[in-house]
Motif scaffolding. Structure first.
Motif, short mmCIF file in Angstrom:
data_model
loop_
_atom_site.label_atom_id
_atom_site.label_comp_id
_atom_site.label_asym_id
_atom_site.label_seq_id
_atom_site.Cartn_x
_atom_site.Cartn_y
_atom_site.Cartn_z
N LYS A 41 35.66 107.31 12.03
CA LYS A 41 36.72 107.65 11.06
C LYS A 41 37.79 108.50 11.75
O LYS A 41 37.48 109.38 12.53
N ILE A 42 39.04 108.21 11.41
CA ILE A 42 40.16 109.01 11.92
C ILE A 42 40.53 109.99 10.82
O ILE A 42 40.83 109.58 9.69
N SER A 43 40.52 111.28 11.13
CA SER A 43 40.91 112.27 10.11
C SER A 43 42.41 112.52 10.23
O SER A 43 43.03 112.19 11.25
N LYS A 44 42.98 113.10 9.18
CA LYS A 44 44.43 113.37 9.18
C LYS A 44 44.82 114.33 10.29
O LYS A 44 45.95 114.34 10.75
N ARG A 45 43.87 115.17 10.70
CA ARG A 45 44.16 116.18 11.73
C ARG A 45 43.97 115.65 13.15
O ARG A 45 44.27 116.34 14.11
N ASP A 46 43.42 114.45 13.29
CA ASP A 46 43.14 113.93 14.63
C ASP A 46 44.39 113.75 15.48
O ASP A 46 45.43 113.30 14.99
N THR A 47 44.25 114.11 16.74
CA THR A 47 45.27 113.83 17.76
C THR A 47 44.65 112.79 18.68
O THR A 47 43.43 112.57 18.62
N PRO A 48 45.43 112.16 19.56
CA PRO A 48 44.80 111.23 20.51
C PRO A 48 43.64 111.88 21.28
O PRO A 48 42.62 111.25 21.52
N THR A 49 43.79 113.17 21.61
CA THR A 49 42.74 113.87 22.37
C THR A 49 41.48 114.09 21.54
O THR A 49 40.37 113.83 22.01
N SER A 50 41.64 114.56 20.30
CA SER A 50 40.45 114.81 19.46
C SER A 50 39.76 113.50 19.10
O SER A 50 38.54 113.41 19.06
N LEU A 51 40.55 112.46 18.87
CA LEU A 51 39.98 111.14 18.56
C LEU A 51 39.22 110.59 19.77
O LEU A 51 38.12 110.06 19.63
N ALA A 52 39.80 110.78 20.94
CA ALA A 52 39.14 110.32 22.18
C ALA A 52 37.76 110.98 22.33
O ALA A 52 36.79 110.32 22.69
N LYS A 53 37.67 112.28 22.02
CA LYS A 53 36.40 113.01 22.12
C LYS A 53 35.37 112.45 21.14
O LYS A 53 34.20 112.27 21.49
N LYS A 54 35.82 112.20 19.90
CA LYS A 54 34.91 111.66 18.89
C LYS A 54 34.39 110.28 19.30
O LYS A 54 33.21 109.98 19.17
N ILE A 55 35.29 109.45 19.82
CA ILE A 55 34.90 108.09 20.21
C ILE A 55 34.00 108.12 21.42
O ILE A 55 33.03 107.36 21.49
N LEU A 56 34.27 109.02 22.38
CA LEU A 56 33.45 109.11 23.58
C LEU A 56 31.99 109.39 23.24
O LEU A 56 31.07 108.82 23.83
N LYS A 57 31.77 110.27 22.25
CA LYS A 57 30.40 110.56 21.79
C LYS A 57 29.69 109.29 21.36
O LYS A 57 28.52 109.07 21.66
N GLU A 58 30.43 108.43 20.65
CA GLU A 58 29.85 107.16 20.18
C GLU A 58 29.66 106.18 21.33
O GLU A 58 28.71 105.41 21.34
N GLU A 59 30.59 106.20 22.29
CA GLU A 59 30.46 105.33 23.47
C GLU A 59 29.13 105.59 24.16
O GLU A 59 28.45 104.66 24.62
N HIS A 60 28.75 106.87 24.25
CA HIS A 60 27.52 107.24 24.95
C HIS A 60 26.28 106.67 24.27
O HIS A 60 25.26 106.46 24.92
#
Length: 192
Positions: free
Chosen positions: A161-180
């Motif tokens: 999920k993308i939150s309203k506060r997400d930036t490309p950097t914060s979104l990248a961190k969230k997605i990286l966790k799932e990538e792992h």
């Protein structure tokens, strides 16, 4: 699909260009008993890639080839892969496009993890594109590599999920966790 033969782990190479967090994760995954792969070679096109430290940490052979001349680099890599008896390749943040000929030699045996829900946002800047387009969901995809960029058959995808506060950097961190989590799951799916 690649089938697991006997109980031997499939000799695998991981190709990286950067920090190597997916590489580190794949190495840990390869060490567990029911993992279908062993990581026997780490390849990078970037001699300064931080991820290369894991080859020393985990005592895995490494090779660095600049892609100034892609044909020469690929020939060298193919020779090394053959010599090391590598049967499977995982691209993990590898920022070079492999040639059609290279891919053909490993057809159905090269996979990649991409930080978007393919077929959406192929190529670079996926997080920025998702935010700019006001998407509610982003994610990651593991897919087979073909000659067309980020277009091979999808193995697994995971939504984030993308939150309203997400930036490309914060979104990248969230997605990286799932990538792992997704990358090992996709490998298990291929070999089981």
């Amino acid at each position: 699909m690649v089938k697991l033969t006997g109980l031997k782990k499939i000799k695998t190479a991981v190709f990286i260009s950067g920090a190597g967090s997916n590489l580190k994760n794949l190495i840990k995954f390869s060490k567990i008993k029911n993992s279908p792969i062993s990581i026997d070679l780490i390849f990078s096109n970037n001699s300064k890639a931080k991820g290369l430290r894991f080859s020393r940490q985990f005592k895995i052979k490494e090779n660095v080839s600049s892609f100034k001349n892609p044909k020469v680099a690929e020939t060298k890599i193919l020779n090394i892969l053959k010599k090391e008896n590598i049967k499977f390749i995982c691209l993990a943040g590898f920022m070079k496009v492999l040639s059609k000929d290279f891919i053909k030699k490993f057809s159905g045996r090269i996979i990649n993890i991409h930080p978007s829900l393919l077929p959406k946002y192929k190529g670079l800047d996926t997080h920025m594109k998702a935010i700019k387009n006001r998407d509610k969901i982003a994610g990651c995809t593991v897919h087979f590599v073909t000659a067309k960029l980020d277009s091979g058959k999808i193995i697994l995808r995971k939504e984030v999920k993308i939150s309203k506060r997400d930036t490309p950097t914060s979104l990248a961190k969230k997605i990286l966790k799932e990538e792992h989590k997704l990358y090992p799951a996709a490998i298990k799916k291929i070999f089981n």
